[in-house]
Scaffold this motif. Structure first.
Motif, mmCIF file in Angstrom:
data_model
loop_
_atom_site.group_PDB
_atom_site.id
_atom_site.type_symbol
_atom_site.label_atom_id
_atom_site.label_comp_id
_atom_site.label_asym_id
_atom_site.label_seq_id
_atom_site.Cartn_x
_atom_site.Cartn_y
_atom_site.Cartn_z
ATOM 1 N N THR A 150 5.937 28.797 -69.069
ATOM 2 C CA THR A 150 5.843 28.408 -67.665
ATOM 3 C C THR A 150 5.703 29.633 -66.795
ATOM 4 O O THR A 150 6.166 30.727 -67.140
ATOM 5 C CB THR A 150 7.094 27.617 -67.234
ATOM 6 N N ALA A 151 5.043 29.473 -65.669
ATOM 7 C CA ALA A 151 4.905 30.554 -64.687
ATOM 8 C C ALA A 151 6.020 30.405 -63.676
ATOM 9 O O ALA A 151 6.076 29.419 -62.938
ATOM 10 C CB ALA A 151 3.544 30.462 -64.005
ATOM 11 N N ARG A 152 6.916 31.382 -63.650
ATOM 12 C CA ARG A 152 8.064 31.315 -62.749
ATOM 13 C C ARG A 152 8.289 32.678 -62.131
ATOM 14 O O ARG A 152 7.760 33.689 -62.571
ATOM 15 C CB ARG A 152 9.322 30.876 -63.503
ATOM 16 N N ASP A 153 9.091 32.706 -61.079
ATOM 17 C CA ASP A 153 9.436 33.954 -60.418
ATOM 18 C C ASP A 153 10.188 34.847 -61.407
ATOM 19 O O ASP A 153 11.093 34.388 -62.095
ATOM 20 C CB ASP A 153 10.321 33.653 -59.201
ATOM 21 N N LYS A 154 9.812 36.127 -61.477
ATOM 22 C CA LYS A 154 10.426 37.021 -62.450
ATOM 23 C C LYS A 154 11.804 37.482 -62.000
ATOM 24 O O LYS A 154 12.528 38.101 -62.766
ATOM 25 C CB LYS A 154 9.526 38.237 -62.672
ATOM 26 N N ARG A 155 12.197 37.224 -60.739
ATOM 27 C CA ARG A 155 13.519 37.650 -60.297
ATOM 28 C C ARG A 155 14.592 36.781 -60.943
ATOM 29 O O ARG A 155 14.453 35.574 -61.048
ATOM 30 C CB ARG A 155 13.624 37.535 -58.771
ATOM 31 N N ILE A 156 15.683 37.430 -61.369
ATOM 32 C CA ILE A 156 16.765 36.700 -62.031
ATOM 33 C C ILE A 156 17.623 36.019 -60.976
ATOM 34 O O ILE A 156 18.081 36.640 -60.025
ATOM 35 C CB ILE A 156 17.616 37.656 -62.878
ATOM 36 N N LYS A 157 17.810 34.716 -61.129
ATOM 37 C CA LYS A 157 18.602 33.932 -60.178
ATOM 38 C C LYS A 157 19.921 33.533 -60.804
ATOM 39 O O LYS A 157 19.979 33.195 -61.975
ATOM 40 C CB LYS A 157 17.837 32.657 -59.791
ATOM 41 N N PHE A 158 20.954 33.587 -60.057
ATOM 42 C CA PHE A 158 22.257 33.120 -60.538
ATOM 43 C C PHE A 158 22.749 32.014 -59.597
ATOM 44 O O PHE A 158 22.425 31.999 -58.415
ATOM 45 C CB PHE A 158 23.271 34.262 -60.580
ATOM 46 N N GLY A 159 23.562 31.133 -60.087
ATOM 47 C CA GLY A 159 24.103 30.048 -59.299
ATOM 48 C C GLY A 159 23.777 28.708 -59.909
ATOM 49 O O GLY A 159 24.591 27.822 -59.911
ATOM 50 N N PHE A 160 22.551 28.547 -60.425
ATOM 51 C CA PHE A 160 22.146 27.344 -61.146
ATOM 52 C C PHE A 160 22.392 26.072 -60.348
ATOM 53 O O PHE A 160 22.836 25.077 -60.867
ATOM 54 C CB PHE A 160 22.883 27.251 -62.492
ATOM 55 N N ASN A 161 22.136 26.111 -59.058
ATOM 56 C CA ASN A 161 22.256 24.859 -58.298
ATOM 57 C C ASN A 161 20.877 24.433 -57.820
ATOM 58 O O ASN A 161 19.909 25.180 -57.874
ATOM 59 C CB ASN A 161 23.231 25.014 -57.112
#
Length: 854
Positions: free
Chosen positions: A50-61
């Motif tokens: 999948t093509a997604r933003d490469k920035r790591i996100k935390f929170g999972f909401n």
């Protein structure tokens, strides 16, 4: 009272904080496929890109959810999940393995995305989606977790390990072994199934050498694994005379605007052969470039079995332009019963499998719709089976990664069995109040199995059989009834000294080359008769060709150095083959030999005729003058001189080599001594002896005979010393004449040979000097002039003989000596006796002695 109520509410909030928090975030953001059991094994797989933003996100909401676009559906990877489900079902059918307890699983799809892999790992530990770090929202799931299998790449495995190692949960990576995985993360590394990298490297090198491809390019993913491969394979290639023309690295999933693999297009023009190290997911972007760069006609060699079906339901161009590629795959036996299991798979059989709906939709092109966020199928074949799908979208054969997943399940089961066995033996196993073992308790048992945690521990490659078998596949253009990949050979590696490559050339399809093996070198191999000369830093690949020097050859193409032929052979004119040398010597059959024999016999016969003439007219004054006995001796010795030249003709043998120089020296010394005696008589007759003195003339005659004897004896002594010290012997000359082995007589002692010639020269010089001084004496019986002239001829011949002899070789050297013998002997014969024969034959018969003297 209000304070008491507030305090009570605070206590309630603290007690139920975990349950409230879990409930508030129980949004199915990353659902999984769960099946209950006494023990649960987690599985993290990758089914699509999948093509997604490469920035790591935390929170999972849900407020931070990242929209995704599916780039590639890797439907074949669903077989990895099926391998795990099949293994667990088969284990659950055997109650004795886990003491009547069952295995369950909890499967997630991380889509080749490291952030999702970390999220799924947390979901396994917390039991819910989205996950709650350090919380167990569903203990009935999390408390049963004993181990996790995943992920498909080094980056994903590392991110999974960062989470699981915090809780000491065993992780088994089913991806190909990566030595860097044990060092790139600080915490405990996952277990891996190692492979013998040396076997892979040697297999590639043997294949390159088999086709004489010595100018190749390398393509690797831009990570530690790629760096390690370039370093090791380059060293092995240099040791085997193979050059790396380029080594391109690129990101696995390049982002928008990233140059990525586009730089590779320029490099593809440099060589025909390209080695790609990595798996399908490492080169998804590269595959599209292969289609666009079809005009370069490259042949690809991959280190794993690539899944190249990017567009599953069309006749892929990739198989047309990737056709001819060769891939290496460590040999794995088929999993017993796995094909039958795949035939039985159907969405109706596994209604809780949320992944099969998506895969089935792609494989069978079924229309679908979403109901409450779940994909539903419609208008699908009721009896559809995976076995009916084409090979480019589904292969019933077990892939290497599926085999690893299956083996990982059994490794975990074996560890559980051993841990439970200890509890049974200790009577501590109570199925009524069964509690699964803590995950960290399985580590000792997993470490004893065929798994490795890092590069410093003994791993499977050291525990398995020493022989490693690698299958070699060839990609064929897809046609009806034609397999996409065909096994064309195998490589067996036992050790660095015991290796064997076997290929079936008839099965190999090289695509655009129409089975004509392409050349891959900086320069074509040097032809026979030429050698390589360095022209650049790639000395063994880029070179010029120079012809071999005289006397040397090359009998193979591409040789670094020419070599000399054996001494009994010589190079042909093309300098690519050694031919046996011709044995050469002056034989009687040679034209030159026959001419010399004829001349020698003729002159000998002529000498015999003169001798007969002198004997018949022995009482004539011209014969009696100057001692007729000396004339007889001189004629006989000259006749023998002509005959001795015949010994020089023919194949040299020990007897002939010894006799010819000795006879020549002695006979010639007799002839020259006789001439010296004649000269002595001339001088003594006109200077010392009075006319009519018979006594004095008798004394002179005796002295002349003594001169002949003494002169000959001295030469005999010289020859005797020569024979006793270093006599002549048969020898061969291998170097003087091109293409010939010359049989000759080695003179042994060169000093003795020249002493013989020198002594003859001394006698001749002495005769010349005395005759020259007596040249003006009365002419009637004076032989001084003829002796002087004959000695001049004799000396001229032998003086010119020495430089000519030294500059000659082979048959010419022998012919020069024979010619000198015949010429000097003929000169003596002609100068000394032809005038007398003229007088005898034409004048003595018609004139009286008195008139003759007047």
């Amino acid at each position: 009272m209000e304070l008491l109520i507030a305090f009570s509410l605070l206590i309630v909030l603290i007690v139920f904080q975990e349950q409230i928090f879990c409930f508030s975030l129980s949004i199915p953001a990353s659902p999984g496929y769960y099946q209950d059991g006494h023990f649960v094994i987690g599985g993290l797989f990758s089914l699509r890109v999948t093509a997604r933003d490469k920035r790591i996100k935390f929170g999972f909401n849900d407020t931070m959810a990242i929209p995704e676009v599916v780039i590639v559906n890797l439907t074949k990877n669903y077989q990895h999940m099926l391998a795990m489900v099949f293994a667990i079902e088969k284990i659950n059918k055997e109650p004795n393995i886990l003491f009547n307890m069952s295995l369950g699983f909890y499967l997630f799809n991380d889509d080749f995305f490291e952030t999702r892999a970390m999220e799924s790992s947390m979901a396994l530990l917390s039991g819910g989606s989205p996950p709650i770090p350090n919380y167990s929202c569903r203990p009935e799931k999390t408390d049963k977790l004993v181990a996790v299998i995943g992920g498909i790449s080094t980056g994903i495995s590392a991110q999974i390990s960062r989470v699981l190692s915090l809780y000491n949960v065993p992780q088994i990576s089913y991806a190909p072994f990566d030595a860097s995985l044990g060092t790139r993360i600080q915490l405990e590394s996952p277990y891996q199934f190692p492979v013998h990298t040396a076997a892979l490297y040697q297999g590639i090198i043997h294949l390159l050498l088999y086709f004489t491809w010595v100018w190749v390019g390398l393509v690797v993913p831009d990570d530690m694994r790629g760096e390690h491969f370039i370093k090791e394979i380059r060293e092995e290639m240099i040791n085997h005379g193979i050059c790396v023309t380029f080594a391109e690295k690129g990101p696995v999933f390049p982002s928008f605007g990233d140059i990525g693999w586009y730089q590779l297009i320029i490099s593809l023009t440099l060589t025909r052969i390209v080695i790609a190290f990595g798996d399908t997911h490492d080169f998804l972007k590269l595959v599209s470039l292969i289609i666009s760069s079809k005009t370069f006609g490259n042949i690809w060699i991959t280190t794993s079995d690539w899944y190249t079906a990017i567009l599953p339901f069309k006749q892929n161009l990739i198989y047309t332009y990737f056709g001819g590629a060769l891939s290496f795959s460590v040999h794995k036996d088929e999993i017993l019963g796995f094909k039958d299991f795949q035939r039985s798979v159907h969405p109706t059989k596994y209604p809780h499998d949320i992944f099969i709906q998506h895969v089935w939709s792609n494989l069978f092109e079924c229309p679908h719709f979403y109901e409450h966020g779940v994909k539903k199928l419609s208008q699908c074949e009721q009896n559809g089976s995976l076995s009916t799908r084409s090979l480019n979208v589904w292969d019933m054969n077990t892939s290497p990664l599926s085999y690893n997943v299956h083996a990982a399940v059994y490794a975990i089961t074996q560890a559980l069995h051993e841990e439970l066995s200890l509890r049974v033996n200790g009577d501590s196993l109570d199925q009524g109040g069964l509690q699964p073992p803590l995950p960290w308790k399985l580590h000792p048992f997993l470490q004893k199995g065929k798994l490795g945690r890092n590069i410093n521990e003994e791993n499977a490659v050291n525990q398995e059989d020493s022989a490693t078998k690698i299958d070699i596949f060839n990609y064929h253009p897809l046609q009806r009834g034609t397999k996409a990949q065909v096994k064309v050979g195998e490589f067996l590696f036992e050790s660095h000294s015991v290796q064997h490559l076997s290929l079936n050339d008839k099965l190999i399809n090289l695509g655009v080359y129409n089975n004509q093996i392409p050349l891959s070198g900086c320069k074509r191999s040097c032809l026979l008769g030429f050698r390589k000369i360095e022209v650049s830093s790639y000395a063994f690949c880029c070179y010029d060709c120079a012809p071999c020097p005289a006397g040397e050859i090359t009998n193979e193409t591409g040789m670094d150095q020419c070599f000399k032929c054996p001494e009994d052979q010589y190079p042909n004119k093309w300098r690519n083959q050694c031919l046996p040398k011709i044995i050469a010597f002056l034989s009687h059959e040679d034209t030159l030999g026959m001419v010399l024999v004829s001349v020698a016999i003729s002159l000998s016969a002529f000498s015999a005729m003169i001798l007969g003439l002198f004997i018949r007219y022995r009482d004539t004054p011209i014969v009696r003058a100057n001692n007729r006995n000396l004339s007889y001796v001189l004629l006989v010795s000259l006749m023998l001189c002509f005959f001795c030249s015949l010994i020089f003709i023919g194949q040299p043998r020990t007897l002939t080599c010894v006799l010819r120089q000795m006879i020549f020296g002695v006979v010639f010394s007799v002839a020259v001594s006789a001439i010296l005696a004649k000269t002595f008589i001339v001088v003594m007759a006109f200077k010392v002896i009075k006319p009519g003195s018979t006594l004095q003339m008798w004394i002179v005659t005796r002295l002349s005979n003594a001169i002949v004897c003494c002169g000959s004896i001295i030469q005999v002594c010289i020859c005797a010393v020569w024979l006793g010290t270093y006599p002549p012997f048969p020898d061969v000359d291998l170097q003087s004449e091109y293409g010939q082995i010359i049989l000759l007589c080695n003179e042994g002692s060169t000093l003795a040979f020249y002493c013989v010639l020198g002594y003859l020269g001394f006698l001749a010089s002495l005769s010349l000097l005395i005759a020259f001084l007596a040249r003006r004496l009365p002419d009637t019986f004076n032989e001084a002039k003829t002796i002087t002239f004959s000695m001049m001829v004799f000396c001229s011949v032998w003086i010119s003989f020495i430089p000519t002899y030294l500059s000659s070789t082979g048959k010419t050297m022998v012919a020069v000596e024979i010619f000198s013998i015949l010429a000097s002997s003929a000169g003596l014969l002609g100068c000394m006796f032809l005038p007398k024969c003229y007088v005898i034959l034409l004048m003595s018969g018609s004139h009286s002695r008195k008139k003759f003297f007047k």
